[in-house]
Scaffold this motif. Structure first.
Motif, PDB file in Angstrom:
ATOM      1  N   ILE A 100      -1.934 -10.619  10.874  1.00 19.26           N
ATOM      2  CA  ILE A 100      -2.180 -10.076   9.531  1.00 19.26           C
ATOM      3  C   ILE A 100      -1.181  -8.945   9.307  1.00 19.26           C
ATOM      4  N   PHE A 101      -0.167  -9.202   8.461  1.00 18.55           N
ATOM      5  CA  PHE A 101       0.768  -8.138   8.101  1.00 18.55           C
ATOM      6  C   PHE A 101       0.278  -7.484   6.808  1.00 18.55           C
ATOM      7  N   HIS A 102       0.229  -6.160   6.827  1.00 18.50           N
ATOM      8  CA  HIS A 102      -0.239  -5.442   5.646  1.00 18.50           C
ATOM      9  C   HIS A 102       0.902  -5.227   4.670  1.00 18.50           C
ATOM     10  N   SER A 103       0.583  -5.342   3.376  1.00 20.02           N
ATOM     11  CA  SER A 103       1.573  -5.094   2.343  1.00 20.02           C
ATOM     12  C   SER A 103       1.087  -3.880   1.545  1.00 20.02           C
ATOM     13  N   GLY A 104       0.292  -4.089   0.502  1.00 24.54           N
ATOM     14  CA  GLY A 104      -0.258  -2.942  -0.234  1.00 24.54           C
ATOM     15  C   GLY A 104      -1.633  -2.579   0.286  1.00 24.54           C
ATOM     16  N   THR A 105      -1.690  -1.748   1.327  1.00 27.06           N
ATOM     17  CA  THR A 105      -2.979  -1.294   1.868  1.00 27.06           C
ATOM     18  C   THR A 105      -2.891   0.187   2.205  1.00 27.06           C
ATOM     19  N   LYS A 106      -4.050   0.840   2.252  1.00 27.15           N
ATOM     20  CA  LYS A 106      -4.086   2.206   2.784  1.00 27.15           C
ATOM     21  C   LYS A 106      -5.443   2.466   3.431  1.00 27.15           C
ATOM     22  N   MET A 107      -5.469   3.442   4.332  1.00 26.77           N
ATOM     23  CA  MET A 107      -6.724   3.851   4.955  1.00 26.77           C
ATOM     24  C   MET A 107      -7.237   5.078   4.222  1.00 26.77           C
ATOM     25  N   GLU A 108      -8.532   5.074   3.914  1.00 26.28           N
ATOM     26  CA  GLU A 108      -9.139   6.279   3.351  1.00 26.28           C
ATOM     27  C   GLU A 108     -10.437   6.483   4.107  1.00 26.28           C
ATOM     28  N   ALA A 109     -10.580   7.648   4.735  1.00 27.02           N
ATOM     29  CA  ALA A 109     -11.647   7.866   5.718  1.00 27.02           C
ATOM     30  C   ALA A 109     -11.529   6.693   6.700  1.00 27.02           C
ATOM     31  N   SER A 110     -12.601   5.915   6.896  1.00 30.65           N
ATOM     32  CA  SER A 110     -12.421   4.790   7.828  1.00 30.65           C
ATOM     33  C   SER A 110     -12.388   3.456   7.080  1.00 30.65           C
ATOM     34  N   ASP A 111     -12.136   3.528   5.773  1.00 37.03           N
ATOM     35  CA  ASP A 111     -12.088   2.293   4.985  1.00 37.03           C
ATOM     36  C   ASP A 111     -10.656   1.806   4.780  1.00 37.03           C
ATOM     37  N   LEU A 112     -10.502   0.497   4.889  1.00 30.97           N
ATOM     38  CA  LEU A 112      -9.223  -0.130   4.553  1.00 30.97           C
ATOM     39  C   LEU A 112      -9.297  -0.565   3.086  1.00 30.97           C
ATOM     40  N   LEU A 113      -8.347  -0.066   2.276  1.00 28.17           N
ATOM     41  CA  LEU A 113      -8.400  -0.307   0.832  1.00 28.17           C
ATOM     42  C   LEU A 113      -7.142  -1.015   0.339  1.00 28.17           C
ATOM     43  N   THR A 114      -7.295  -1.779  -0.749  1.00 33.93           N
ATOM     44  CA  THR A 114      -6.115  -2.363  -1.386  1.00 33.93           C
ATOM     45  C   THR A 114      -5.331  -1.235  -2.061  1.00 33.93           C
ATOM     46  N   ASN A 115      -4.010  -1.376  -2.032  1.00 34.03           N
ATOM     47  CA  ASN A 115      -3.176  -0.313  -2.596  1.00 34.03           C
ATOM     48  C   ASN A 115      -1.914  -0.873  -3.261  1.00 34.03           C
ATOM     49  N   GLY A 116      -2.014  -2.134  -3.737  1.00 33.86           N
ATOM     50  CA  GLY A 116      -0.845  -2.737  -4.373  1.00 33.86           C
ATOM     51  C   GLY A 116      -1.195  -4.116  -4.875  1.00 33.86           C
ATOM     52  N   GLY A 117      -0.227  -4.773  -5.504  1.00 28.95           N
ATOM     53  CA  GLY A 117      -0.442  -6.122  -6.020  1.00 28.95           C
ATOM     54  C   GLY A 117      -0.528  -7.119  -4.875  1.00 28.95           C
TER      55      GLY A 117
END
Ligand code: AMP
Ligand code: GLY
Length: 421
Positions: free
Chosen positions: A363-380
């Motif tokens: 799994i390669f991440h593209s638009g993602t970010k970590m906030e606290a311990s959550d993995l969130l979408t961060n792009g198209g």
């Protein structure tokens, strides 16, 4: 052993980091700015890609000796020139500002191809003072009309239009600033009918090594319909790219391009991405990119068995010609999970849940970010699911299974990657 910095924040950069870490020449690795995926592997650096001064300072402080540039913008903006002037001991892998025009100016690229006899569509360029001439030219030619903004336009600068009157309207709009400075020159090209694929090389400006080829799927919709995206999936190897076709690509495209770079004395140590189209049995160049592709990197790089850091380092030590690229026979495919609405408006910040296991896939991440311990979408484009198998169909199936197991609100993906092969 060296400390290395990768610039960029997409799936391409995650895949590069993943591969570079496997090298025993790699000491510390950093991603700038990186994403949630790179942060699991390396240290992310919170500096803007456009801030060359801060990037330079960071490199000095952290004893970085090699910077690998993912996206085109910093190259076109002259990051290589900046480092040569201010940090001459730090190697930057990518072409300098002048050489990056091969991607940054379609007019420059066309003129280069004409000079060095590289097969490509016939063309004419028009600038803002040549509106009248451009109208006459369109009146005298037949559609479909291919209009290209000269400069970088985030993948939106190419229009393919059937109707002459519509083409004239678009031409007017472009020359009057539809894409800002990028369309102050417009290239009009002969329409080429064929199937597209991409070839990549690593070059030191004199020698080159050919990497695995790939085919990407740019449209949002299944069956190659709907709007263009950055890329919804990719396959490598490409079944129709025979040894014979590759030899033609090498003789007619790669060699004369490298000759041209030498003759023009361009400072080009980096990747070259040849966007090609096969017309009948003949390859023609659609475009040059001065970087790797995304998502092509997510299938090309994992198929390389050789040490990528060693190959890149060889571009600076002058021994590239003594190296070879070992490639696995296995097929790799990647399927992009994207945010609902992309490539038009979409929301970010949706919580992503990943399965605990993804055997046979990465799994390669593209638009993602970590906030606290959550993995969130961060792009198209959110995640690139790369799988391996003995053939691309099985690899696609494996990515599809994984795609079903991953959840986030609005998740969208193409289920037909490779359908036309
Ligand atoms: P470019 O940004 O130059 O790669 O163009 C974007 C897309 O437009 C390409 O991937 C092709 O699908 C299409 N395209 C570009 N130039 C031509 C051409 N001369 N004939 C047909 N299709 C083209
Ligand atoms: N996937 C196309 C590109 O990276 O330009």
């Amino acid at each position: 052993m060296k400390n290395v910095l990768v610039l960029g924040s997409g799936g391409r950069e995650h895949a590069l980091c993943w591969k570079l870490l496997q090298s025993d020449q790699c000491d510390e690795l950093f991603a700038l700015p990186g994403n949630a995926g790179t942060s699991q592997l390396v240290q992310n650096v919170d500096i803007a890609l456009s801030d060359f001064r801060q990037i330079g300072d960071f490199c000095e402080k952290n004893k970085i000796s090699l910077v690998i540039v993912g996206p085109e913008q910093p190259l076109v903006d002259g990051i290589v020139n900046y480092f040569q002037e201010n940090h001459p001991d730090i190697h930057v892998f990518g072409p300098d500002k002048e050489a990056s025009k091969l991607e940054g100016s379609k007019d420059y690229a066309k003129e280069f191809m004409m000079e060095f006899g590289i097969p490509t569509a016939a063309y004419r360029s028009f600038n803002t003072d040549q509106l009248e001439e451009s109208m006459n030219f369109l009146d005298e030619s037949n559609g479909p009309y291919v209009l290209k903004a000269d400069g970088l336009a985030a993948g939106k600068g190419v229009l393919i239009i059937e109707d002459r009157e519509e083409a004239k309207v678009s031409m007017r709009e472009m020359l009057s600033g539809k894409f800002g400075e990028a369309s102050s020159t417009v290239v009009v090209e002969e329409f080429l009918d064929g199937i597209e694929f991409s070839v990549f090389v690593v070059t030191d400006g004199e020698e080159y090594l050919i990497l695995p080829e790939a085919k990407d799927y740019k449209r949002i919709g299944e069956g190659n319909t709907g709007l263009n995206t950055g890329g919804m999936g990719a396959v490598s190897p490409v079944p129709f790219v025979s040894k014979k076709l590759m030899r033609k690509v090498e003789d007619q495209v790669i060699k004369p391009t490298i000759e041209g770079i030498k003759k023009r004395k361009l400072n080009y140590k980096g990747f070259i991405f040849f966007g090609l189209i096969m017309v009948g049995d003949e390859p023609k160049v659609i475009e040059y990119n001065c970087r790797m592709g995304d998502p092509e990197t997510e299938v090309v790089i994992p198929r390389i068995e050789s040490d990528l850091l060693d190959l890149i380092s060889s571009c600076f030590s002058g021994d590239l010609s003594s190296k070879e690229v070992l490639i696995t026979e296995q097929s790799a495919t990647t399927v992009m999970l994207v945010s609902g609405g992309y490539p038009e408006a979409y929301e970010k910040g949706k919580k992503i849940s990943l399965p605990t296991e993804s055997k046979g896939s990465i799994i390669f991440h593209s638009g993602t970010k970590m906030e606290a311990s959550d993995l969130l979408t961060n792009g198209g484009r959110v995640l690139a699911l790369t799988s391996f198998a003995n053939n691309f169909k099985d690899a696609v199936q494996q990515s599809m299974k994984l795609a079903e197991q991953i959840e986030f609100e609005g998740k969208n993906y193409r289920r037909d990657i490779g359908f036309d092969l």
